[in-house]
Design an enzyme around this catalytic site. Structure first.
Site, short mmCIF file in Angstrom:
data_model
loop_
_atom_site.label_atom_id
_atom_site.label_comp_id
_atom_site.label_asym_id
_atom_site.label_seq_id
_atom_site.Cartn_x
_atom_site.Cartn_y
_atom_site.Cartn_z
CD GLU A 1 -3.03 -8.73 6.51
OE1 GLU A 1 -4.25 -8.63 6.71
OE2 GLU A 1 -2.39 -7.61 6.08
CE LYS B 1 -4.52 9.24 7.73
NZ LYS B 1 -4.61 8.41 6.48
CG HIS C 1 -4.02 5.10 12.82
ND1 HIS C 1 -4.64 5.98 12.09
CD2 HIS C 1 -4.02 3.88 12.10
CE1 HIS C 1 -4.51 5.52 10.71
NE2 HIS C 1 -4.43 4.25 10.80
NE ARG C 2 0.14 4.55 8.09
CZ ARG C 2 -1.25 4.75 7.70
NH1 ARG C 2 -1.81 5.85 7.76
NH2 ARG C 2 -2.04 3.49 7.85
CG ASN D 1 -1.81 0.93 1.37
OD1 ASN D 1 -1.70 2.12 0.85
ND2 ASN D 1 -3.23 0.73 2.06
N GLY E 1 -8.54 4.77 1.17
CA GLY E 1 -9.19 3.71 2.45
C GLY E 1 -10.41 4.39 3.24
CE1 TYR E 2 -13.22 0.56 5.87
CE2 TYR E 2 -10.87 -0.01 6.42
CZ TYR E 2 -12.15 -0.31 5.98
OH TYR E 2 -12.20 -1.67 5.76
CG ASP E 3 -7.48 8.68 5.06
OD1 ASP E 3 -7.60 8.31 6.11
OD2 ASP E 3 -6.95 9.21 4.40
CG ASP F 1 -1.80 -5.55 10.23
OD1 ASP F 1 -1.88 -5.98 9.04
OD2 ASP F 1 -2.72 -6.32 10.77
#
Ligand code: ITT
Length: 188
Positions: free
Chosen positions: A40, A162, A167-168, A13, A142-144, A69
């Site tokens: 995975e 962001k 979280h990243r 990704n 993604g979920y952004d 992950d």
């Protein structure tokens, strides 16, 4: 001219790599991209998945490597999609998630960063609480477009900072702190 990197980010990704690179740049760590489809394992534990991915990545890349992950955990869905976030995004996507939700829209994003080299396998985790929006807002990956971090009104996709709160960012900050001082940790 060939660039030199401190370590590599193994992932399929590119979005994740691009964000991780910016974040680690700000801590003075040069991150290269090792584009790779990591196997995975099926597990309910992001940490187990991450450790396995990191070992797998090091065996292919043969250089110090990190993998990440992630999982989006939605309260009213008992933590779904969690470890299955990648598959769920590719199948039902943001529209499918929005169709599943009613009033309780609390959720959290979790990131696990795992580092692996010849001797060390070490993981760092972080979470970011938030809610799922009613509509998709902003252009992002993604979920952004559906995740609104706590204490803000905008989705990740609508924000220009962001990478300062995600979280990243939180997991990579923990990682950097360890990575930049690992000799001292080892000597303790
Ligand atoms: P890898 O090759 O690195 O495993 P992946 O896309 O499969 O890439 P993950 O399993 O870690 O990555 O992530 C699960 C999904 O969660 C990912 O595919 C995205 O759809 C989503 N996701 C993770 N972090 C995100 C972020 O910051 N913003 C939006 N969506 C995110």
């Amino acid at each position: 001219m060939q660039q030199s990197f401190d370590l590599f980010f193994a992932s399929s990704n590119r979005h994740k790599y691009q964000e991780a690179k910016k974040i680690l740049d700000s801590f003075g760590i040069k991150l290269g991209f090792f584009k790779f489809d990591l196997e995975e394992i099926q597990s309910n534990s992001l940490k187990n998945i991450a450790s396995k991915k990191a070992k797998d990545a090091f065996s292919k890349c043969k250089k110090p490597v990190i993998i990440e992950d992630d999982g989006l955990f939605i309260n009213s869905l008992d933590g779904f999609p969690g470890p299955y976030s990648s598959y769920v995004f590719k199948t039902i996507g943001n529209t499918g998630i929005l169709n599943l939700l009613k009033n309780n829209r609390k959720a959290k994003f979790v990131s696990i960063i795992s580092y692996c080299d010849k001797k060390i396998l070490q993981s760092f985790d972080a979470k970011l609480d938030g809610t799922i929006s009613h509509l998709q807002k902003g252009k992002g990956w993604g979920y952004d477009p559906i995740f609104i971090p706590k204490n803000t009104r905008k989705t990740f996709a609508e924000m220009n900072n962001k990478n300062e709160l995600s979280h990243r960012y939180k997991a990579l900050k923990k990682f950097s702190n360890w990575y930049l001082h690992r000799q001292e940790y080892n000597d303790q």
